[in-house]
Enzyme design. Structure first.
Site, PDB file in Angstrom:
ATOM      1  N   ASP A   9      60.261  65.917 -14.865  1.00 33.85           N
ATOM      2  CA  ASP A   9      58.927  65.325 -14.970  1.00 33.85           C
ATOM      3  C   ASP A   9      57.993  66.423 -15.483  1.00 33.85           C
ATOM      4  O   ASP A   9      58.312  67.613 -15.416  1.00 33.85           O
ATOM      5  CB  ASP A   9      58.493  64.826 -13.590  1.00 33.85           C
ATOM      6  CG  ASP A   9      57.060  64.325 -13.587  1.00 33.85           C
ATOM      7  OD1 ASP A   9      56.724  63.554 -14.487  1.00 33.85           O
ATOM      8  OD2 ASP A   9      56.298  64.734 -12.699  1.00 33.85           O
ATOM      9  N   ASP A  31      57.757  64.991  -8.649  1.00 33.01           N
ATOM     10  CA  ASP A  31      56.958  65.255  -7.458  1.00 33.01           C
ATOM     11  C   ASP A  31      56.082  64.098  -7.033  1.00 33.01           C
ATOM     12  O   ASP A  31      55.601  64.061  -5.907  1.00 33.01           O
ATOM     13  CB  ASP A  31      56.057  66.489  -7.681  1.00 33.01           C
ATOM     14  CG  ASP A  31      54.824  66.140  -8.504  1.00 33.01           C
ATOM     15  OD1 ASP A  31      54.992  65.481  -9.545  1.00 33.01           O
ATOM     16  OD2 ASP A  31      53.718  66.517  -8.094  1.00 33.01           O
ATOM     17  N   ASP A  38      57.749  59.072  -9.390  1.00 31.61           N
ATOM     18  CA  ASP A  38      59.056  59.666  -9.673  1.00 31.61           C
ATOM     19  C   ASP A  38      60.131  59.218  -8.691  1.00 31.61           C
ATOM     20  O   ASP A  38      61.321  59.422  -8.940  1.00 31.61           O
ATOM     21  CB  ASP A  38      58.966  61.204  -9.632  1.00 31.61           C
ATOM     22  CG  ASP A  38      58.063  61.751 -10.713  1.00 31.61           C
ATOM     23  OD1 ASP A  38      58.098  61.218 -11.836  1.00 31.61           O
ATOM     24  OD2 ASP A  38      57.312  62.703 -10.435  1.00 31.61           O
TER      25      ASP A  38
END
Length: 633
Positions: free
Chosen positions: A305, A500, A504
């Protein structure tokens, strides 16, 4: 179970010692009875374990141990049976001891959980249970105490020891207003802590829950030898039967069975894996069990990410554009003073930038905040407006003055003083320091494909990752599209996803290994992940992967070496070169050596990812660029 292991070991030792004493005393006729008396309870306990395993559909090498003890007693080789009983019970005891040592770091983490806290209320101190603490309570943390909840430092400074949480040996210093993570030990003077979460919702409580779950887990490789138990059992019976049938000597069959008793060997594998879990936790990488540890060691594709993972996740002031007659220091001073009244991440970043430069900020007056656009008010008697260029122009009736910055990943904040545009603050969510080295290190560890998957715009994603050795960038993704990226990548082998945020969590759950930035990340991502980085540093991922790979390699060494040496011993026994007693002693040596080899995992020192830890900031949320000319919501 530990007490039973001790009791069986004591019985086996007593029986063997009593028999040897009777032989030395000239009563060999009674020695066999003593040895048999030491074998029967151990054999009975072993049979119970076998029945339980069979009820679960598991067929293990414990059957070979039971056959060897039974055959040795049946054919009068009671001394060999006693040695095997000692080997089996001693192996179980050694396994319990070794596993307890391997879990030491996790146990220390659990034992440090505070039960009470000192709260200040109505001018006095009171000792209260943790569940009584509410957000906003002012707590007193004495030297040597553990921070009971997450909170904000209410004293001028504090010195914290994070070694139990992250493995970092050097204490860190925090200043007024910075975040304090629960579980940190006060290594300096007494300080005041303003609670920001309840104890049950705090970081340390979440870590403890994850550790307890990890301790209950079992890896597929934890009984690796059992996967081949049927084949090994068949080979053992064929060799024992052939030795007996071709020579007519049943003692050779007993010798083969005795040498083929690698009971502690089977236990060496979980010892290695649990030691790996403990070692990773020491470096601030919480792996939720032996199964994820195995999977982590075999990952070949990594999906990252962007916001809060590859980048720091917090906007920072990267430059200031001043318009005469204002200076950069004045622009930052007015903007930060006004933004003290806002909780917006951009505002808090501006305040933090001013404080980092030593600015003393006056309190703003007549503050009016327009969500998503900006803030207006008075600072030191002067009218100040901070926000997007369009908002500032509308509030001051000044001509709209655009910034010269055209960076795709930047957010530009305009500042006006007394109706005039004073300048612009350029904010950006920068890459974490050392990101390029991190990616290079992961490739050295065998991760062949690295992708970026982000919900941010493609222009922003490409601007932020320019120059990084990535194999692809996937931008403008919704949470379900991130899951699709993960599932597509899995066709090429095991996939690890690192993120995080709440968005996600689905992708983390879909990956073979989900890794959450747990120091400040969302609880949902930490719960969905298989691995949680306890400190807000992505380079700890390197340490976690390296420890997992080396722990798995040591576990495999234990299996291959133990089984290989056992087979060689079985051949020697079948050929008559290894009597039952000597075979039992040899197997004991093999098993102890393999378990000691497994404990080498506790000495693993990763070559990367073990640097010093900085203070964790209070707010992890990153702005989404929703407004083209205003502050992000």
């Amino acid at each position: 179970m530990p007490r039973l292991n001790v009791a069986l070991l004591a019985i086996a030792v007593t029986g063997l010692a009593a028999g040897l004493a009777l032989v030395a005393g000239g009563r060999p006729d009674l020695a066999g009875l003593a040895w048999t008396a030491g074998v029967v309870p151990v054999l009975a306990g072993l049979l119970v374990e076998i029945v339980r395993s069979l009820a679960k559909g598991e067929i293990g090498l414990d059957i070979v141990a039971a056959l060897s003890m039974s055959a040795a007693v049946l054919f009068g080789e009671t001394l060999a049976a006693a040695v095997v009983a000692l080997m089996y019970s001693g192996g179980r005891f050694l396994e319990s001891y070794a596993e307890g040592r391997a879990r030491r770091d996790m146990r220390d983490l659990l034992s440090r959980v505070p039960r009470t806290a000192t709260r200040q209320r109505d001018g006095r101190l009171e000792e209260v249970p943790l569940n009584a603490i509410q957000p906003g309570d002012l707590l007193l943390v004495r030297q040597g105490d553990v921070a009971p909840v997450d909170g904000i430092l209410a004293s001028a400074r504090a010195v914290l020891d994070l070694s139990a949480l992250t493995g970092e040996s050097l204490p860190i210093r925090l200043d007024l207003g910075q975040a304090v993570m629960s579980g940190a030990t006060n290594a300096g003077d007494v300080f005041e802590l303003r609670a920001s979460r309840r104890a049950a919702d705090s970081t340390y409580a979440g870590i403890v829950r994850l550790v307890e779950a990890a301790q209950r887990s079992k890896a597929p490789m934890a009984r690796l030898a059992d996967r081949y138990a049927l084949a090994f059992l068949a080979v053992t019976l064929v060799m024992a039967g052939a030795a007996w049938g071709l020579t007519g000597d049943p003692i050779r069959a007993v010798a083969v069975l005795v040498v083929a008793t690698p009971c502690p060997l089977i236990l060496a594998v979980p010892v290695a894996l649990v030691a790996g879990l403990s070692r990773a936790a020491h470096y601030g990488v919480l792996i939720k069990g032996a199964k994820p540890l195995e999977a982590l060691a075999q990952v070949r594709t990594l999906i990252l990410d962007k916001t809060g993972t590859l980048t720091d996740g917090r906007p920072q002031v990267v430059s200031i554009e001043a318009r005469a007659p204002f200076t950069e220091a004045e622009i930052l001073h007015y903007a930060a003073a006004l933004d003290q009244a806002s909780k917006h991440p951009i505002a808090q970043a501006i305040v933090a930038a001013a404080q980092a430069r030593g600015a003393v900020l006056p309190l703003p007056e007549a503050v009016v905040e327009t969500p998503g656009d900006g803030v207006s008010g008075r600072v030191g008697g002067r009218a100040v407006v901070v926000g997007g260029a369009g908002f500032v122009a509308s509030q001051t009736f000044a001509a709209r003055l655009e910034s010269t910055v055209r960076d795709a990943g930047a957010v530009v904040v305009a500042v006006a003083v007394d109706g005039k545009i004073a300048g612009h603050l350029v904010m950006a969510d920068a890459l974490r320091a050392g990101t390029a080295d991190l990616i290079a290190g992961l490739r050295r560890l065998g991760i062949a494909r690295i992708l970026l998957a982000t919900g941010d715009r493609r222009a922003v994603a490409e601007a932020v990752t320019a120059g990084l050795d990535l194999d692809g960038v996937r931008a403008d993704l919704t949470p379900d599209q991130k899951v699709l990226v993960v599932l597509t990548a899995r066709k090429g082998g095991p996939v690890m996803m690192v993120g995080d945020g709440v968005n996600d969590a689905p992708a983390l759950a879909a990956a073979d290994i989900g890794v959450a930035m747990g120091a400040r990340g969302a609880a949902a991502s930490a719960e969905a992940a298989d691995v949680v980085l306890l400190v807000d540093r992505l380079d700890r991922l390197l340490a976690g992967v390296e420890i997992a790979q080396r722990a798995r390699r040591i576990a495999l060494e234990s299996v291959v070496a133990g089984i290989g040496l056992s087979v060689l011993g079985m051949l020697a026994a079948a050929l008559g070169h290894l009597p039952p007693v000597q075979g039992a002693v040899l197997q004991e040596v093999i098993d102890v050596a393999v378990i000691l080899n497994a404990l080498r995992t506790l000495r693993i020192v990763p070559r990367a990812g073990g640097g010093s830890v900085g203070a964790a900031p209070a707010d992890r949320r990153s702005p989404e660029r929703k407004h083209r000319d205003g502050r992000p919501d």
